[in-house]
Design an enzyme around this catalytic site. Structure first.
Site, mmCIF file in Angstrom:
data_model
loop_
_atom_site.group_PDB
_atom_site.id
_atom_site.type_symbol
_atom_site.label_atom_id
_atom_site.label_comp_id
_atom_site.label_asym_id
_atom_site.label_seq_id
_atom_site.Cartn_x
_atom_site.Cartn_y
_atom_site.Cartn_z
ATOM 1 N N THR A 21 50.898 36.161 6.642
ATOM 2 C CA THR A 21 50.720 37.111 5.543
ATOM 3 C C THR A 21 51.981 37.943 5.313
ATOM 4 O O THR A 21 52.779 38.137 6.239
ATOM 5 C CB THR A 21 49.552 38.060 5.896
ATOM 6 O OG1 THR A 21 49.569 39.170 5.008
ATOM 7 C CG2 THR A 21 49.663 38.628 7.305
ATOM 8 N N ASP A 22 52.119 38.471 4.103
ATOM 9 C CA ASP A 22 53.254 39.377 3.824
ATOM 10 C C ASP A 22 53.061 40.731 4.514
ATOM 11 O O ASP A 22 54.002 41.522 4.596
ATOM 12 C CB ASP A 22 53.448 39.571 2.307
ATOM 13 C CG ASP A 22 52.224 40.142 1.586
ATOM 14 O OD1 ASP A 22 51.172 40.363 2.224
ATOM 15 O OD2 ASP A 22 52.330 40.372 0.362
ATOM 16 N N GLU A 23 51.834 40.997 5.019
ATOM 17 C CA GLU A 23 51.553 42.324 5.582
ATOM 18 C C GLU A 23 52.341 42.576 6.870
ATOM 19 O O GLU A 23 52.488 43.718 7.293
ATOM 20 C CB GLU A 23 50.040 42.504 5.787
ATOM 21 C CG GLU A 23 49.315 42.319 4.473
ATOM 22 C CD GLU A 23 47.833 42.665 4.484
ATOM 23 O OE1 GLU A 23 47.393 43.441 5.340
ATOM 24 O OE2 GLU A 23 47.113 42.146 3.610
ATOM 25 N N LYS A 27 48.827 39.438 13.317
ATOM 26 C CA LYS A 27 49.469 38.307 12.629
ATOM 27 C C LYS A 27 50.965 38.265 12.974
ATOM 28 O O LYS A 27 51.535 37.198 13.172
ATOM 29 C CB LYS A 27 49.281 38.406 11.112
ATOM 30 C CG LYS A 27 47.863 38.198 10.615
ATOM 31 C CD LYS A 27 47.297 36.805 10.892
ATOM 32 C CE LYS A 27 47.930 35.726 10.055
ATOM 33 N NZ LYS A 27 47.215 34.417 10.215
ATOM 34 N N TYR A 34 45.331 44.356 11.981
ATOM 35 C CA TYR A 34 45.378 42.986 11.430
ATOM 36 C C TYR A 34 46.814 42.497 11.345
ATOM 37 O O TYR A 34 47.162 41.440 11.870
ATOM 38 C CB TYR A 34 44.731 42.957 10.038
ATOM 39 C CG TYR A 34 45.059 41.706 9.239
ATOM 40 C CD1 TYR A 34 44.652 40.440 9.673
ATOM 41 C CD2 TYR A 34 45.791 41.782 8.043
ATOM 42 C CE1 TYR A 34 44.964 39.288 8.937
ATOM 43 C CE2 TYR A 34 46.108 40.639 7.306
ATOM 44 C CZ TYR A 34 45.694 39.391 7.760
ATOM 45 O OH TYR A 34 46.009 38.259 7.044
HETATM 46 P P1 NAD Z 1 38.816 33.966 5.973
HETATM 47 O O1 NAD Z 1 38.439 35.178 6.759
HETATM 48 O O2 NAD Z 1 38.162 33.706 4.675
HETATM 49 O O3 NAD Z 1 38.579 32.658 6.867
HETATM 50 C C1 NAD Z 1 38.951 32.585 8.221
HETATM 51 C C2 NAD Z 1 38.296 31.356 8.826
HETATM 52 O O4 NAD Z 1 38.690 31.283 10.218
HETATM 53 C C3 NAD Z 1 36.773 31.386 8.794
HETATM 54 O O5 NAD Z 1 36.278 30.133 8.376
HETATM 55 C C4 NAD Z 1 36.384 31.656 10.242
HETATM 56 O O6 NAD Z 1 35.142 31.092 10.614
HETATM 57 C C5 NAD Z 1 37.534 31.010 11.005
HETATM 58 N N1 NAD Z 1 37.732 31.601 12.335
HETATM 59 C C6 NAD Z 1 37.785 32.924 12.654
HETATM 60 N N2 NAD Z 1 37.952 33.059 13.983
HETATM 61 C C7 NAD Z 1 38.013 31.796 14.507
HETATM 62 C C8 NAD Z 1 38.185 31.294 15.825
HETATM 63 N N3 NAD Z 1 38.329 32.112 16.898
HETATM 64 N N4 NAD Z 1 38.227 29.951 16.001
HETATM 65 C C9 NAD Z 1 38.077 29.107 14.937
HETATM 66 N N5 NAD Z 1 37.882 29.528 13.678
HETATM 67 C C10 NAD Z 1 37.864 30.872 13.468
HETATM 68 O O7 NAD Z 1 40.396 34.053 5.830
HETATM 69 P P2 NAD Z 1 41.337 33.618 4.613
HETATM 70 O O8 NAD Z 1 41.420 34.738 3.673
HETATM 71 O O9 NAD Z 1 40.957 32.277 4.147
HETATM 72 O O10 NAD Z 1 42.734 33.541 5.377
HETATM 73 C C11 NAD Z 1 43.147 32.335 6.022
HETATM 74 C C12 NAD Z 1 44.507 32.555 6.662
HETATM 75 O O11 NAD Z 1 45.447 32.932 5.660
HETATM 76 C C13 NAD Z 1 44.508 33.670 7.700
HETATM 77 O O12 NAD Z 1 45.335 33.253 8.759
HETATM 78 C C14 NAD Z 1 45.107 34.859 6.963
HETATM 79 O O13 NAD Z 1 45.784 35.714 7.858
HETATM 80 C C15 NAD Z 1 46.077 34.158 6.025
HETATM 81 N N6 NAD Z 1 46.353 34.873 4.757
HETATM 82 C C16 NAD Z 1 45.328 35.329 3.979
HETATM 83 C C17 NAD Z 1 45.615 35.970 2.774
HETATM 84 C C18 NAD Z 1 44.508 36.462 1.857
HETATM 85 O O14 NAD Z 1 44.800 37.128 0.855
HETATM 86 N N7 NAD Z 1 43.256 36.136 2.100
HETATM 87 C C19 NAD Z 1 46.945 36.134 2.365
HETATM 88 C C20 NAD Z 1 47.968 35.654 3.192
HETATM 89 C C21 NAD Z 1 47.657 35.011 4.380
HETATM 90 P P1 TYD Z 2 41.914 43.920 0.471
HETATM 91 O O1 TYD Z 2 41.314 42.959 -0.501
HETATM 92 O O2 TYD Z 2 41.105 44.371 1.647
HETATM 93 O O3 TYD Z 2 43.287 43.258 0.935
HETATM 94 P P2 TYD Z 2 44.503 43.898 1.815
HETATM 95 O O4 TYD Z 2 44.079 45.161 2.419
HETATM 96 O O5 TYD Z 2 44.741 42.840 2.847
HETATM 97 O O6 TYD Z 2 45.641 44.044 0.844
HETATM 98 O O7 TYD Z 2 42.372 45.224 -0.330
HETATM 99 C C1 TYD Z 2 43.242 45.150 -1.446
HETATM 100 C C2 TYD Z 2 43.544 46.565 -1.884
HETATM 101 O O8 TYD Z 2 42.344 47.169 -2.384
HETATM 102 C C3 TYD Z 2 44.022 47.481 -0.764
HETATM 103 O O9 TYD Z 2 45.002 48.380 -1.274
HETATM 104 C C4 TYD Z 2 42.778 48.245 -0.360
HETATM 105 C C5 TYD Z 2 42.005 48.360 -1.667
HETATM 106 N N1 TYD Z 2 40.534 48.372 -1.518
HETATM 107 C C6 TYD Z 2 39.780 49.410 -2.129
HETATM 108 O O10 TYD Z 2 40.333 50.310 -2.773
HETATM 109 N N2 TYD Z 2 38.432 49.382 -1.968
HETATM 110 C C7 TYD Z 2 37.780 48.399 -1.268
HETATM 111 O O11 TYD Z 2 36.533 48.441 -1.141
HETATM 112 C C8 TYD Z 2 38.562 47.348 -0.668
HETATM 113 C C9 TYD Z 2 37.916 46.253 0.124
HETATM 114 C C10 TYD Z 2 39.931 47.375 -0.834
#
Ligand code: NAD
Ligand code: TYD
Length: 380
Positions: A138-140, A190, A186
């Site tokens: 992630t970019d975070e 990561k 988080y």
């Molecule tokens: P998500 O929470 O929707 O899915 C995570 C999946 O991992 C789930 O299916 C869960 O069952 C599985 N999981 C969790 N713990 C596990 C374990 N111990 N063993 C096996 N499986 C396990 O997450 P997402 O949003 O699809 O993100 C996927 C990846 O992309 C993550 O690594 C996240 O850090 C990264 N990412 C997400 C975003 C975003 O905006 N969602 C952006 C950048 C990077």
């Molecule tokens: P989120 O979707 O949780 O992603 P991330 O924190 O990983 O960027 O949140 C996106 C933005 O929205 C973040 O600035 C937090 C804000 N947010 C709210 O204001 N209210 C909410 O209920 C949630 C879940 C997020």
């Protein structure tokens, strides 16, 4: 990696992004075997993969990535040559409440997977040749950016900002060279997992790639993240809990564009390298929320904007990062990737999907999740 058929393990394939990656690989690479490994936590849902679950090149294992013996078994049994690692705990608010689960899965889980892949590949005659461990991050991990440059000039949020716009405004964004500076549990977990992946490359020569992507949105995202939570709440006439003043900025990418980038990087990326993924699409939360409200109102036959009364400003998230913004010029110039969708199209598609898939939302938010929701938002 070369284009020969491979046995590819995708972890976290039942989650949001993982399910899009699994679907893309199963349909695009019929000669490869796609092995989905997922623990099925609250965020993992096999209903996300209904359309491909019977494909002959697809296999599913319910397993925990932190269980190294199980990972060794799955990797050798399936003669895995490539790992695309997405399994993680992924929600910042949960990490604030329960950091230990994040360290266990994101750090220890990634380490177990790295070690299991390394051991298996070292046991083969051709060792690391044509193998790849690709970690999705992630970019975070880079920390937070300011809303303005030192002269107080604002970044061009909500416009079709490009890299040159940002340069002209003198506003920063994250590049592959930006130093890691994570703030939330988080992002700390990561960042730690990214460091372990690079350590396995630098120490043992394991072929690895790390990509750092901006916020994703689209179908199948669990309704705890901003966009699906708010779409669902608008549909149900529930309050929209905006953290702080709603001024934080996030850079949004449609999930299928992320999946396409992962496919490209898996096949053409350079082992040892890092690529940032993002679409130059920054939005202030409150502006994005108003777009969501207008879109849901229009598609449900209400006067546009009539749901704005649901906006409820609540206590800010602890340590809330102000702004994320990704510079993805390396990926664009070296590998020719570009996002395919304009943001407005992506939001329209996403809202329509949630409106058409109420049952999916009801299923994932029933039972234990409902209790979690009440705990998170009930006292606000
Ligand atoms: P998500 O929470 O929707 O899915 C995570 C999946 O991992 C789930 O299916 C869960 O069952 C599985 N999981 C969790 N713990 C596990 C374990 N111990 N063993 C096996 N499986 C396990 O997450 P997402 O949003 O699809 O993100 C996927 C990846 O992309 C993550 O690594 C996240 O850090 C990264 N990412 C997400 C975003 C975003 O905006 N969602 C952006 C950048 C990077
Ligand atoms: P989120 O979707 O949780 O992603 P991330 O924190 O990983 O960027 O949140 C996106 C933005 O929205 C973040 O600035 C937090 C804000 N947010 C709210 O204001 N209210 C909410 O209920 C949630 C879940 C997020």
């Amino acid at each position: 990696m070369s284009d020969t058929p491979k046995n590819i393990m995708i972890t976290g394939g039942a989650g949001f992004i993982g399910s899009h990656v699994v679907r893309l690989f199963v349909t695009k690479y019929p000669e490869s075997t796609i092995v989905n490994v997922d623990k099925l936590t609250y965020a993992g849902n096999l209903a996300n993969l209904k359309d491909i679950e019977n494909a002959s090149n697809y296999k599913f294992y319910k397993a925990d990535i932190a269980d190294i013996d199980e990972m060794r078994k799955i990797i050798s049994e399936n003669k895995i040559t490539g790992v695309i690692h997405l399994a993680a705990e992924s929600h910042v608010d949960r990490s604030i409440k329960d950091p230990f689960t994040f360290a266990r899965t994101n750090v220890m889980g990634t380490l177990s997977l790295l070690q299991a892949a390394k051991e298996y590949w070292e046991s083969l005659p051709d060792k690391f040749e044509n193998k790849l461990f690709y970690h999705i991050s992630t970019d975070e991990v880079y920390g937070a950016l300011e809303l303005t440059n030192p002269e107080g000039v604002k970044a061009p949020f909500t416009t079709k900002a490009s890299a040159s716009d940002h340069t002209a405004f003198g506003v920063d964004f994250f590049t592959e060279e930006t130093k890691y500076n994570p703030h939330s549990p988080y992002s700390a977990s990561k960042a730690s997992s990214d460091h372990f992946v690079r350590a396995y490359h630098d120490t043992y020569g394991l072929p690895t790639i790390v990509t750092n992507c901006s916020n994703n949105y689209g179908p199948y995202q669990f309704p705890e993240k901003l966009i699906p939570l708010f779409i669902n709440n608008i549909m149900q006439n529930r309050p929209l809990p905006v953290y702080g003043k709603g001024e934080n900025v996030r850079d949004w990418l449609f999930v299928e564009d992320h999946a396409r980038a992962i496919d490209l990087i898996f096949h053409k990326g350079k082992p040892g390298d890092t690529y940032n993924i993002g679409g130059f699409n920054e939005w202030k939360n409150i502006d994005l929320i108003k777009v969501l409200i207008r879109t849901v109102d229009r598609l449900t036959g209400k006067p546009e904007g009539s749901s704005e009364h649901l906006i409820t400003y609540v206590t800010d998230r602890l340590g809330h990062d102000m702004r994320y913004a990704i510079d993805s010029r390396k990926l664009q110039s070296e590998l020719g990737w570009e996002p395919s969708l304009q943001f407005e199209e992506g939001i329209e598609k996403t809202v329509k999907w949630y409106l058409d898939n109420k049952e999916w939302v009801d299923n994932v938010t029933s039972g234990d999740y409902e209790k979690y929701y009440d705990k998170m938002y009930g006292d606000r």
